[in-house]
Design a protein around this motif. Sequence first.
Motif, PDB file in Angstrom:
ATOM      1  N   TYR A   4      -6.891 -72.207  -1.675  1.00  0.00           N
ATOM      2  CA  TYR A   4      -6.745 -73.592  -1.236  1.00  0.00           C
ATOM      3  C   TYR A   4      -5.978 -73.649   0.072  1.00  0.00           C
ATOM      4  O   TYR A   4      -5.284 -72.707   0.450  1.00  0.00           O
ATOM      5  N   TYR A   5      -6.093 -74.784   0.750  1.00  0.00           N
ATOM      6  CA  TYR A   5      -5.156 -75.144   1.801  1.00  0.00           C
ATOM      7  C   TYR A   5      -4.318 -76.316   1.297  1.00  0.00           C
ATOM      8  O   TYR A   5      -4.847 -77.274   0.723  1.00  0.00           O
ATOM      9  N   LYS A   6      -3.025 -76.192   1.492  1.00  0.00           N
ATOM     10  CA  LYS A   6      -2.072 -77.251   1.181  1.00  0.00           C
ATOM     11  C   LYS A   6      -1.665 -77.887   2.507  1.00  0.00           C
ATOM     12  O   LYS A   6      -1.138 -77.203   3.390  1.00  0.00           O
ATOM     13  N   VAL A   7      -1.961 -79.170   2.661  1.00  0.00           N
ATOM     14  CA  VAL A   7      -1.644 -79.863   3.914  1.00  0.00           C
ATOM     15  C   VAL A   7      -0.594 -80.916   3.618  1.00  0.00           C
ATOM     16  O   VAL A   7      -0.796 -81.795   2.763  1.00  0.00           O
ATOM     17  N   THR A   8       0.538 -80.820   4.289  1.00  0.00           N
ATOM     18  CA  THR A   8       1.647 -81.761   4.096  1.00  0.00           C
ATOM     19  C   THR A   8       1.660 -82.756   5.241  1.00  0.00           C
ATOM     20  O   THR A   8       1.751 -82.374   6.420  1.00  0.00           O
ATOM     21  N   PHE A   9       1.555 -84.032   4.912  1.00  0.00           N
ATOM     22  CA  PHE A   9       1.526 -85.113   5.896  1.00  0.00           C
ATOM     23  C   PHE A   9       2.859 -85.862   5.861  1.00  0.00           C
ATOM     24  O   PHE A   9       3.393 -86.150   4.782  1.00  0.00           O
ATOM     25  N   ALA A  45      -1.586 -82.762   0.164  1.00  0.00           N
ATOM     26  CA  ALA A  45      -2.992 -82.811  -0.231  1.00  0.00           C
ATOM     27  C   ALA A  45      -3.550 -81.389  -0.279  1.00  0.00           C
ATOM     28  O   ALA A  45      -3.169 -80.534   0.519  1.00  0.00           O
ATOM     29  N   TYR A  46      -4.463 -81.169  -1.235  1.00  0.00           N
ATOM     30  CA  TYR A  46      -5.029 -79.839  -1.439  1.00  0.00           C
ATOM     31  C   TYR A  46      -6.542 -79.883  -1.270  1.00  0.00           C
ATOM     32  O   TYR A  46      -7.209 -80.816  -1.742  1.00  0.00           O
ATOM     33  N   VAL A  47      -7.077 -78.862  -0.625  1.00  0.00           N
ATOM     34  CA  VAL A  47      -8.514 -78.755  -0.410  1.00  0.00           C
ATOM     35  C   VAL A  47      -8.925 -77.287  -0.606  1.00  0.00           C
ATOM     36  O   VAL A  47      -8.177 -76.376  -0.198  1.00  0.00           O
ATOM     37  N   PRO A  48     -10.066 -77.029  -1.274  1.00  0.00           N
ATOM     38  CA  PRO A  48     -10.529 -75.638  -1.365  1.00  0.00           C
ATOM     39  C   PRO A  48     -10.670 -75.029   0.021  1.00  0.00           C
ATOM     40  O   PRO A  48     -11.118 -75.701   0.963  1.00  0.00           O
TER      41      PRO A  48
END
Length: 288
Positions: A4-9, A45-48
């Motif tokens: 996954y990618y973990k994106v912190t906003f 937010a998490y995205v494959p």
Amino acid sequence: MNDYYKVTFTLTPGDSDACDLLADTLAEAGFESFEPDDNGSSMVAYVPAASYSPEAVADAVAAQPIPVEISYAAEFVEGRDWNSEWEKNYFKPIVVAGLVAVHSSFHTDVPQAKYDIVIDPRMAFGTGHHATTTLMMTYLLENKNVKGANVIDMGSGTGILAILADMLGAASIQAIEIDPYAAENAHENVTLNLPESHVNVITGDASALDGLDGFADIFLANINRNIITSDICRYAAAMKPGATLTVSGFYVDDRPIVEQAAAAAGLSLKRLADIDNWSSMTFEKTMA
């Protein structure tokens, strides 16, 4: 194992509406899971990894209509046993409203309750731990009309509400989930809990309601304010006269906006509930 990618906003100033809108846009870009804070100042937010696009993230940020400054940072998260991660960090067995024990198949210390629900959540939302899921489950437990009812569970996530509705005696449940990974997870959880299920898991958005006009006695939507208010007319069309719509996924302060949209769809407010500033609202469709 799924990477996954973990994106912190980070949002300045914090704005929960802006967080909701950002999550909506990111969901369209393949993001599966969102963890906003209480005041909308940050969201994880998490995205494959296979679906991650820096351009799509930049476009989602640029498309936000609310005037807030949004910065973000992406972090690669190597594939792992997500059930183990939930067990260690997030998901512990709980009892909801004194009646429903919610746990995973890997838990051994399981509390006893009238209804026992097994949820293996992967990255999908809905384990009963979040206030909005608890609000929706409590509504079902208190509703005397679930037995024999036709139910629509919009934004089904892990399928926990659909499973509970089945256990309470609903005749037919249409569980609709936009994310294919979450829909697959819902189907797996239904199979874990209900050998003879009345739940039909559908992958799709509100357009999946086409052909279900006048179907629902009970309509459930635990999503977020913007999606609810955007799609509420389609919800109403899928309800029988006299049917109820219960919604959650928004704050107490958002109630006037939700009620205004519901009134425009021919729905009248019947019930309010809240936990930790998270709200649920129940509406009734005007009798023909």
